[in-house]
Every structure is written in structure tokens, then in C-alpha cells.
Design a protein around this motif. Structure first.
Motif, PDB file in Angstrom:
ATOM      1  N   PHE A  48      -1.232   2.037   5.716  1.00  0.00           N
ATOM      2  CA  PHE A  48      -1.496   1.796   7.135  1.00  0.00           C
ATOM      3  C   PHE A  48      -2.990   1.909   7.394  1.00  0.00           C
ATOM      4  CE2 PHE A  48      -0.995   6.337   6.642  1.00  0.00           C
ATOM      5  CZ  PHE A  48      -1.915   6.913   7.506  1.00  0.00           C
ATOM      6  N   THR A  49      -3.409   1.377   8.547  1.00  0.00           N
ATOM      7  CA  THR A  49      -4.785   1.543   8.991  1.00  0.00           C
ATOM      8  C   THR A  49      -4.785   2.401  10.244  1.00  0.00           C
ATOM      9  OG1 THR A  49      -4.681  -0.506  10.288  1.00  0.00           O
ATOM     10  CG2 THR A  49      -5.540  -0.663   8.045  1.00  0.00           C
ATOM     11  N   CYS A  50      -5.775   3.268  10.339  1.00  0.00           N
ATOM     12  CA  CYS A  50      -5.901   4.169  11.481  1.00  0.00           C
ATOM     13  C   CYS A  50      -7.343   4.635  11.563  1.00  0.00           C
ATOM     14  CB  CYS A  50      -4.959   5.371  11.322  1.00  0.00           C
ATOM     15  SG  CYS A  50      -4.954   6.524  12.716  1.00  0.00           S
ATOM     16  N   ARG A  51      -7.912   4.615  12.762  1.00  0.00           N
ATOM     17  CA  ARG A  51      -9.280   5.076  13.001  1.00  0.00           C
ATOM     18  C   ARG A  51     -10.289   4.349  12.121  1.00  0.00           C
ATOM     19  NH1 ARG A  51      -7.308  11.320  12.606  1.00  0.00           N
ATOM     20  NH2 ARG A  51      -5.338  10.887  13.630  1.00  0.00           N
ATOM     21  N   GLY A  52     -10.077   3.045  11.971  1.00  0.00           N
ATOM     22  CA  GLY A  52     -11.051   2.213  11.291  1.00  0.00           C
ATOM     23  C   GLY A  52     -11.012   2.238   9.784  1.00  0.00           C
ATOM     24  N   ALA A  53      -9.982   2.846   9.188  1.00  0.00           N
ATOM     25  CA  ALA A  53      -9.926   2.925   7.728  1.00  0.00           C
ATOM     26  C   ALA A  53      -8.491   2.733   7.246  1.00  0.00           C
ATOM     27  CB  ALA A  53     -10.463   4.268   7.240  1.00  0.00           C
ATOM     28  N   GLY A  54      -8.358   2.306   5.984  1.00  0.00           N
ATOM     29  CA  GLY A  54      -7.052   2.161   5.377  1.00  0.00           C
ATOM     30  C   GLY A  54      -6.615   3.451   4.696  1.00  0.00           C
ATOM     31  N   HIS A  55      -5.319   3.732   4.726  1.00  0.00           N
ATOM     32  CA  HIS A  55      -4.772   4.950   4.139  1.00  0.00           C
ATOM     33  C   HIS A  55      -3.469   4.621   3.430  1.00  0.00           C
ATOM     34  CE1 HIS A  55      -7.546   7.395   6.633  1.00  0.00           C
ATOM     35  NE2 HIS A  55      -7.260   6.507   7.575  1.00  0.00           N
ATOM     36  N   THR A  56      -3.120   5.454   2.468  1.00  0.00           N
ATOM     37  CA  THR A  56      -1.834   5.350   1.790  1.00  0.00           C
ATOM     38  C   THR A  56      -1.210   6.733   1.714  1.00  0.00           C
ATOM     39  OG1 THR A  56      -2.591   3.475   0.453  1.00  0.00           O
ATOM     40  CG2 THR A  56      -0.630   4.654  -0.308  1.00  0.00           C
ATOM     41  N   SER A  57       0.045   6.828   2.139  1.00  0.00           N
ATOM     42  CA  SER A  57       0.774   8.087   2.064  1.00  0.00           C
ATOM     43  C   SER A  57       1.850   7.962   0.990  1.00  0.00           C
ATOM     44  CB  SER A  57       1.424   8.412   3.415  1.00  0.00           C
ATOM     45  OG  SER A  57       2.215   9.586   3.332  1.00  0.00           O
ATOM     46  N   THR A  58       1.872   8.921   0.081  1.00  0.00           N
ATOM     47  CA  THR A  58       2.874   8.932  -0.983  1.00  0.00           C
ATOM     48  C   THR A  58       3.764  10.165  -0.826  1.00  0.00           C
ATOM     49  OG1 THR A  58       1.337  10.082  -2.470  1.00  0.00           O
ATOM     50  CG2 THR A  58       1.352   7.689  -2.555  1.00  0.00           C
ATOM     51  N   ALA A  59       4.724  10.298  -1.713  1.00  0.00           N
ATOM     52  CA  ALA A  59       5.743  11.342  -1.591  1.00  0.00           C
ATOM     53  C   ALA A  59       5.124  12.731  -1.394  1.00  0.00           C
ATOM     54  CB  ALA A  59       6.641  11.338  -2.815  1.00  0.00           C
ATOM     55  N   GLY A  60       5.600  13.431  -0.369  1.00  0.00           N
ATOM     56  CA  GLY A  60       5.154  14.788  -0.092  1.00  0.00           C
ATOM     57  C   GLY A  60       3.981  14.881   0.852  1.00  0.00           C
ATOM     58  N   MET A  61       3.350  13.759   1.176  1.00  0.00           N
ATOM     59  CA  MET A  61       2.210  13.799   2.086  1.00  0.00           C
ATOM     60  C   MET A  61       2.673  13.812   3.539  1.00  0.00           C
ATOM     61  SD  MET A  61      -0.668  11.323   0.354  1.00  0.00           S
ATOM     62  CE  MET A  61      -1.437  11.776  -1.206  1.00  0.00           C
ATOM     63  N   VAL A  62       1.820  14.371   4.407  1.00  0.00           N
ATOM     64  CA  VAL A  62       2.118  14.507   5.828  1.00  0.00           C
ATOM     65  C   VAL A  62       1.263  13.510   6.611  1.00  0.00           C
ATOM     66  CG1 VAL A  62       1.962  16.058   7.827  1.00  0.00           C
ATOM     67  CG2 VAL A  62       2.774  16.924   5.623  1.00  0.00           C
ATOM     68  N   LEU A  63       1.884  12.797   7.536  1.00  0.00           N
ATOM     69  CA  LEU A  63       1.172  11.935   8.471  1.00  0.00           C
ATOM     70  C   LEU A  63       0.939  12.707   9.759  1.00  0.00           C
ATOM     71  CD1 LEU A  63       3.436   8.780   8.057  1.00  0.00           C
ATOM     72  CD2 LEU A  63       1.273   9.212   6.896  1.00  0.00           C
ATOM     73  N   PHE A  65      -0.605  11.923  13.546  1.00  0.00           N
ATOM     74  CA  PHE A  65      -1.187  11.035  14.543  1.00  0.00           C
ATOM     75  C   PHE A  65      -1.309  11.759  15.875  1.00  0.00           C
ATOM     76  CE2 PHE A  65       1.191   7.917  11.822  1.00  0.00           C
ATOM     77  CZ  PHE A  65       0.072   7.371  11.209  1.00  0.00           C
ATOM     78  N   ASN A  66      -2.488  11.693  16.477  1.00  0.00           N
ATOM     79  CA  ASN A  66      -2.700  12.239  17.814  1.00  0.00           C
ATOM     80  C   ASN A  66      -2.085  11.312  18.858  1.00  0.00           C
ATOM     81  OD1 ASN A  66      -4.526  14.460  16.980  1.00  0.00           O
ATOM     82  ND2 ASN A  66      -5.869  12.774  16.388  1.00  0.00           N
ATOM     83  N   PRO A  67      -1.881  11.794  20.076  1.00  0.00           N
ATOM     84  CA  PRO A  67      -1.434  10.895  21.139  1.00  0.00           C
ATOM     85  C   PRO A  67      -2.421   9.734  21.318  1.00  0.00           C
ATOM     86  CG  PRO A  67      -1.227  13.184  21.834  1.00  0.00           C
ATOM     87  CD  PRO A  67      -1.970  13.199  20.538  1.00  0.00           C
ATOM     88  N   ASP A  68      -1.883   8.549  21.540  1.00  0.00           N
ATOM     89  CA  ASP A  68      -2.693   7.341  21.761  1.00  0.00           C
ATOM     90  C   ASP A  68      -3.608   7.038  20.583  1.00  0.00           C
ATOM     91  OD1 ASP A  68      -1.602   6.987  24.375  1.00  0.00           O
ATOM     92  OD2 ASP A  68      -2.926   8.564  25.094  1.00  0.00           O
ATOM     93  N   ASP A  69      -3.104   7.262  19.380  1.00  0.00           N
ATOM     94  CA  ASP A  69      -3.852   7.030  18.142  1.00  0.00           C
ATOM     95  C   ASP A  69      -3.348   5.725  17.515  1.00  0.00           C
ATOM     96  OD1 ASP A  69      -5.801   7.836  16.417  1.00  0.00           O
ATOM     97  OD2 ASP A  69      -4.723   9.563  15.615  1.00  0.00           O
ATOM     98  N   PRO A  70      -4.025   4.586  17.697  1.00  0.00           N
ATOM     99  CA  PRO A  70      -3.496   3.310  17.200  1.00  0.00           C
ATOM    100  C   PRO A  70      -3.402   3.264  15.676  1.00  0.00           C
ATOM    101  CG  PRO A  70      -5.198   2.947  18.854  1.00  0.00           C
ATOM    102  CD  PRO A  70      -5.255   4.391  18.477  1.00  0.00           C
ATOM    103  N   HIS A  71      -2.291   2.724  15.201  1.00  0.00           N
ATOM    104  CA  HIS A  71      -2.086   2.575  13.763  1.00  0.00           C
ATOM    105  C   HIS A  71      -1.031   1.500  13.536  1.00  0.00           C
ATOM    106  CE1 HIS A  71       0.841   5.508  15.264  1.00  0.00           C
ATOM    107  NE2 HIS A  71       1.666   5.065  14.340  1.00  0.00           N
ATOM    108  N   ASP A  72      -0.953   1.014  12.314  1.00  0.00           N
ATOM    109  CA  ASP A  72       0.098   0.086  11.931  1.00  0.00           C
ATOM    110  C   ASP A  72       0.853   0.709  10.762  1.00  0.00           C
ATOM    111  OD1 ASP A  72      -1.654  -0.225   9.792  1.00  0.00           O
ATOM    112  OD2 ASP A  72      -2.465  -2.121  10.530  1.00  0.00           O
ATOM    113  N   GLY A  73       1.576  -0.068   9.976  1.00  0.00           N
ATOM    114  CA  GLY A  73       2.290   0.518   8.843  1.00  0.00           C
ATOM    115  C   GLY A  73       3.107  -0.514   8.102  1.00  0.00           C
ATOM    116  N   ARG A  74       3.202  -0.329   6.792  1.00  0.00           N
ATOM    117  CA  ARG A  74       3.952  -1.263   5.955  1.00  0.00           C
ATOM    118  C   ARG A  74       4.139  -0.634   4.579  1.00  0.00           C
ATOM    119  NH1 ARG A  74      -1.198  -2.032   6.185  1.00  0.00           N
ATOM    120  NH2 ARG A  74      -2.421  -2.588   4.350  1.00  0.00           N
ATOM    121  N   ALA A  75       5.063  -1.187   3.821  1.00  0.00           N
ATOM    122  CA  ALA A  75       5.231  -0.751   2.436  1.00  0.00           C
ATOM    123  C   ALA A  75       4.047  -1.216   1.600  1.00  0.00           C
ATOM    124  CB  ALA A  75       6.531  -1.314   1.870  1.00  0.00           C
ATOM    125  N   ALA A  76       3.581  -0.354   0.721  1.00  0.00           N
ATOM    126  CA  ALA A  76       2.436  -0.700  -0.120  1.00  0.00           C
ATOM    127  C   ALA A  76       2.843  -1.566  -1.312  1.00  0.00           C
ATOM    128  CB  ALA A  76       1.749   0.563  -0.617  1.00  0.00           C
TER     129      ALA A  76
END
Length: 278
Positions: A48-63, A65-76
């Protein structure tokens, strides 16, 4: 064939919702939530992208997001990902932090949208299991009141979060332009505004409006207006309004139009949300 599936849950009290889902083909359109949103990736890789950068979350990681924090999301990748997410209203966060020693006043701000912390993942997992598993209300409340201070202590900045524009809007004038346009889109969300009408209300050029708004709110004015419509529709659906009526009252062309955007924003259909909220 896609193996996508999802389960959604809403608390009887406002400000607490949860979802468990697996997505291979579904792609989230850029959006934000009025709540804090904390997720755990169970399996696979979520990009996903959030705050101007791309990120990847894998097993065990925590996401986080603050209120009104724009982001998208998809399978990598083609295998997809499975994740759990809990949406917690700012008022519940504030209540759980009341009297919490050693922290700044105001709501917390999570600077990193991906946190690698097994302790936090474990706590969120227990809370999520209790919510979707129908645990007694007292048990769920106790887990919530334990998880929130842990999240703040281990992952949040010391300063409070700011509501409203969260991005670099450039000059003070640009921030004012974005704020005027946002106010119009919130107050008159059913109208199909044009770029010229937004420019007129702010006294700026179309280019200035678009650039200032993207910088301040992290999304285009059209997406912001659609998000306002969807949030109003969610409120109507939670009160039992028929889906077709909710679509008409919020400016969507018809029920299928609302359905299409609701899925792109939230990963579930309006019908699934309406049943969960009721």
C-alpha cells in the motif's frame, strides 16, 4: 477464480468495528477512515501507499493508520494476503488513555504506518478474536483498554495528532484554499461540482485548487467528495436505511453505483455492512 472473502463486525456502541479478510484480486481505492485503524497481517504480503511512500506488510506486522490518513491497498503478489483490522473511534482512544501517566495531552499520532512489534500484534489479535468471536462485552472492553495504551506507549509519537489537513499544503494561502474547497464538498456533497465551481469558491485557478487540495488532504477533490458521500451512506445504512434509498440520498446514481464504490473503499458490500451494523 478469486479466493477473496471477508467478515465484518460492528459494535452496538459507536466507534468500534472489525474485519477479517483475505484478498487476492481486490484493490482498495485511496481512502481514509474517521477512526484509528490497526491491522495485523496474518499471511501473505500486503502492499500500500501512505504518506507519500510505498509500504509492504508481511505476516506478524502491525498496520497503524491515524484518522483521515489516506491510503490504498492490494496484494503484493498473486497469492494474496489475509489480515485483521480493528477500527477504533478517537473518542474511545481518548477514553482509554484518560489518566494514562507520562503522555502528552490530546490524541496520539502514529508516524509509521507499519510497525514490527510481536507484542502489539499479539494484543491486537486477542482483541480482534474477542470482537469477532462474540466475547462478553466486559472482556472486549478490558482488552480494548489494555491494547490502546500499549499501542501508544510502543508505537506513537509523544505529540498529539492533528485533525483536518495532514499533508504539506505549502503556503498558508494554499492551506486556506484547500480548506474552503473541503468545506464546500462536505456541506454540499450531493452536488456534482466542477473544477470551475471549486475554483470559484476559493478564488483560485483550477490548477491551484487541485495542487493545494492534494497536498493538504492526500487525495483529489473528487475522491474526497465521494468519501464524504460514502461516510454519510454508512451512517444511513447503520440505521437500517434501504441501500437504494441510501444511494439516492447521498448523490450516487443508483444502488449499483453505491455498491461499486463501497466495495472499492471498504472491501465489503453495503448489504454486508448494513447487516453487521444492525
Amino acid at each position: 477464480m478469486s479466493g477473496d472473502w471477508s467478515r465484518y463486525w460492528c459494535s452496538p456502541r459507536p466507534g468500534l468495528e472489525a474485519m477479517h479478510a483475505h484478498f487476492e484480486r481486490h484493490t482498495y481505492h485511496r481512502h481514509s477512515h474517521e477512526t484509528y485503524s490497526f491491522g495485523i497481517t496474518d499471511d501473505g504480503r500486503q502492499a500500500f501507499t501512505c504518506r507519500g511512500a510505498g509500504h509492504t506488510s508481511t505476516a506478524g506486522m502491525v498496520l497503524a493508520f491515524n484518522p483521515d490518513d489516506p491510503h490504498d491497498g492490494r496484494a503484493a503478489d498473486e497469492l494474496g494476503f489475509t489480515y485483521r483490522i480493528v477500527h477504533i473511534g478517537p473518542e474511545l482512544v481518548s477514553g482509554a488513555l484518560a489518566g494514562f501517566a507520562g503522555r502528552a495531552a490530546g490524541l496520539p499520532l502514529f508516524a509509521e504506518p507499519v510497525v514490527h512489534d510481536p507484542v502489539l500484534a499479539g494484543g491486537l489479535g486477542r482483541l480482534h478474536a474477542a470482537l469477532l468471536g462474540g466475547a462478553p462485552a466486559l472482556v472486549a472492553d478490558e482488552l480494548l483498554d489494555a491494547v490502546i495504551p500499549d499501542l501508544v506507549r510502543r508505537a506513537a509519537l509523544s505529540g498529539p495528532a492533528a485533525r483536518g489537513p495532514r499533508f504539506r499544503a505549502g503556503s498558508r494561502g494554499a492551506a486556506d484554499v484547500a480548506g474552503q474547497v473541503a468545506e464546500l464538498l462536505e456541506d454540499d456533497y450531493r452536488t456534482d461540482h466542477t473544477a470551475d465551481s471549486l475554483a470559484a469558491v476559493s478564488g483560485s485557478s483550477r490548477f491551484t485548487v487541485y495542487r493545494a487540495f492534494r497536498a493538504a488532504y492526500g487525495m483529489a477533490p473528487s475522491d474526497y467528495q465521494r468519501q464524504v458521500r460514502l461516510r454519510v451512506a454508512r451512517g444511513l445504512l447503520s440505521r437500517g436505511t434501504p441501500i437504494a434509498d441510501a444511494a439516492a440520498e447521498t448523490g450516487f446514481a443508483d444502488q449499483s453505483h453505491l455498491n461499486r464504490w463501497f466495495v472499492r473503499w471498504y472491501g465489503i458490500t453495503p448489504g454486508v455492512y448494513r447487516r453487521a451494523a444492525r
